[in-house]
Each structure stands twice: as C-alpha cells, then as structure tokens.
Design an enzyme around this catalytic site. Sequence first.
Site, PDB file in Angstrom:
ATOM      1  N   SER A 182       0.838  -1.207   0.000  1.00 54.70           N
ATOM      2  CA  SER A 182       0.000   0.000   0.000  1.00 54.70           C
ATOM      3  C   SER A 182       0.868   1.250   0.000  1.00 54.70           C
ATOM      4  O   SER A 182       2.062   1.187   0.309  1.00 54.70           O
ATOM      5  CB  SER A 182      -0.860  -0.013   1.268  1.00 54.70           C
TER       6      SER A 182
ATOM      7  N   TYR B 126      -3.519   0.148  10.019  1.00 56.16           N
ATOM      8  CA  TYR B 126      -3.346  -0.268   8.628  1.00 56.16           C
ATOM      9  C   TYR B 126      -1.916   0.022   8.164  1.00 56.16           C
ATOM     10  O   TYR B 126      -1.257  -0.820   7.545  1.00 56.16           O
ATOM     11  CB  TYR B 126      -4.352   0.483   7.764  1.00 56.16           C
TER      12      TYR B 126
END
Length: 259
Positions: free
Chosen positions: A144, A157
């Site tokens: 990510s 996250y």
Amino acid sequence: MNPFDLTGKIAFVTGASYGIGYGLAKAFASAGATIVFNDLSQEKVDGALEAYKADGITAHGYVCDVTDEEGVNATVAKIEKEVGVIDILVNNAGIIKRIPMHEMSAADFRQVIDIDLNGPFICSKAVIPSMIKKGHGKIINICSMMSELGRETVSAYAAAKGGLKMLTKNIASEYGEFNIQCNGLGPGYIATPQTAPLREDGHPFNTFIIGRTPAARWGTPEDLQGPAIFLASEASNFVNGHILYVDGGILAYIGKQPK
Ligand code: NAP
Ligand code: GCO
C-alpha cells in the site's frame, strides 16, 4: 516463449470475491492460470463463482478466514487435492479501520494487524513447503501507499502494511534459494469498495487524492493487472523482495502547488 504466460499455473488469490483481488484473478486467468480464491462466507464465495463464470472463468472458491491457521492449512491441503499445488499466492485479503489512533481500541488495532499482516504470514507459511518441493513459487503481497507513508486515522493499517513490506523482503531473503520469489504490489488509491467512503461526491479526500496523484485520477483494479502478471510470471524470476508501486506517481510527487 512468452515469459508472461501463466498457462498451467495455479494462482490462489485471497479475498478475491471482488475488488482488487477479483481484478488480479481475472488478469491471471487471461494469462492462462487456474484461479483459486477464498472468502469468509459461502454466500460470498458462491456469488463470486457466478461472477467469474459470467466472465468466462471456471474458478475454485473456498470459505476460509486468512487469520485461522488451522483453517488455512486445511484449505491449502484441500486445494492441493482438488486443484493442484499452488504456484502463485497473492496475499490480497485485507481490511482497514479509519479511526484516530487515540480513539482506536486495542482490539480494533489487533484485528487489522491480524488480517493484513498475520494473514499473509499464515497463508505464505502454508504454501511454501509445496513450493519448495515443486522447485518454484511466486508470493505477491498486496502492500500500500501506507507501506511507505502515514496519514491520520490509519495507524493500524499503516503498521500492518509497513510490516507486510518487511515480511515480503524477509520471505524473499529466506526462500530465494528455493526459486521462490516474494514481491509486493503497492497500489495507490484504487476505486474499490474499500475506498468507496473516500470517494463520495464532494468528499474532500477525493479532491485531495486527485491533487496528490500525477495521473490526476483514482486507479482501477485493471491498472494493477499488467504489473501483477509480471510479478506472477517467469518474467520476474530474478526480481525478489521488491515492492512494485502502481500508484500513478503518488510516491514521486510532493503534491500540486496551490494556484
Ligand atoms: P475490499 O474491496 O475491501 O476487498 C477485501 C477482500 O478481502 C474482500 O473480499 C473481503 O471479504 C476479504 N477479506 C477481508 N478479511 C478477510 C479474511 N479475514 N479472510 C479472508 N478474506 C478476507 O478491498 P480492496 O480495495 O479490493 O483491497 C484488497 C487489498 O488491496 C487489501 O489488502 C488492501 O489493503 C489493499 N489495497 C487497497 C487499495 C485501494 O485503494 N483499494 C490500495 C492499496 C492496497 P468480505 O467481503 O467477505 O469481507
Ligand atoms: C486510506 C485508503 C488507503 C488505500 C491504500 C492506499 O484510507 O488511506 O484506504 O489506505 O486503501 O492502502 O495505497
């Protein structure tokens, strides 16, 4: 010889009922691979099997929670019996919780780490022994922008995706000698259900991301298909421990200067 050909390969994409995982599975199928995927419920698996069928793909779906080590091991054994040994594992299943860190419970933090980091560990550990026996394997971890950058409300996250970047490098280091390549695919901001809340009409984040992306648009799962085929194929046999960012230029860009 086409180095991007996946004919004869079995690709297991976790959490591929829709979103990025579904897009990657479609790409692998178009390159000749047999598609295997999992999701949390039989309903989701059945719905996805119909979708794959409508796209001309005979996929194999299994109900499995990537955080359940016993369940993952049993599913991998079932896949090996029913479909064959997994050549390509894509650790795609993941969640995000957008909560200011000082308001986030430890349980919420743990759940994100469990699915987004422990899950890839569990799934990779389950497929590596057979990859070693077979003499080759590809593991692709879906990283990510948050493997490199932080932002408000996504502490769990970012911690998980940062950890996933290093898990990728460690699997590459530990298993490269067995002709197993482990790389990361790092999408930018992609239009899927996971980011739908950020793309609502007039949402300030929508304007922010478009200004922060040189390509001046949200990405789509289709933008990830070519890079994923590269990482899944013989074309990347000497690429190992690399995170391939497919972000429209976000990580290269300081952001649009105010007019
Ligand atoms: P998504 O639309 O929310 O889909 C996530 C998928 O993972 C769903 O099929 C979900 O199943 C499944 N899943 C969740 N928890 C699971 C578990 N414990 N076991 C098995 N499957 C599970 O997400 P996405 O946008 O496609 O993202 C896919 C991956 O790309 C994630 O790892 C995400 O972090 C990463 N990523 C996304 C973006 C983006 O902008 N969208 C950018 C970079 C990275 P259910 O529907 O049953 O919950
Ligand atoms: C967020 C988004 C991002 C994307 C992706 C970016 O809230 O910032 O959900 O985290 O999902 O990970 O690469």
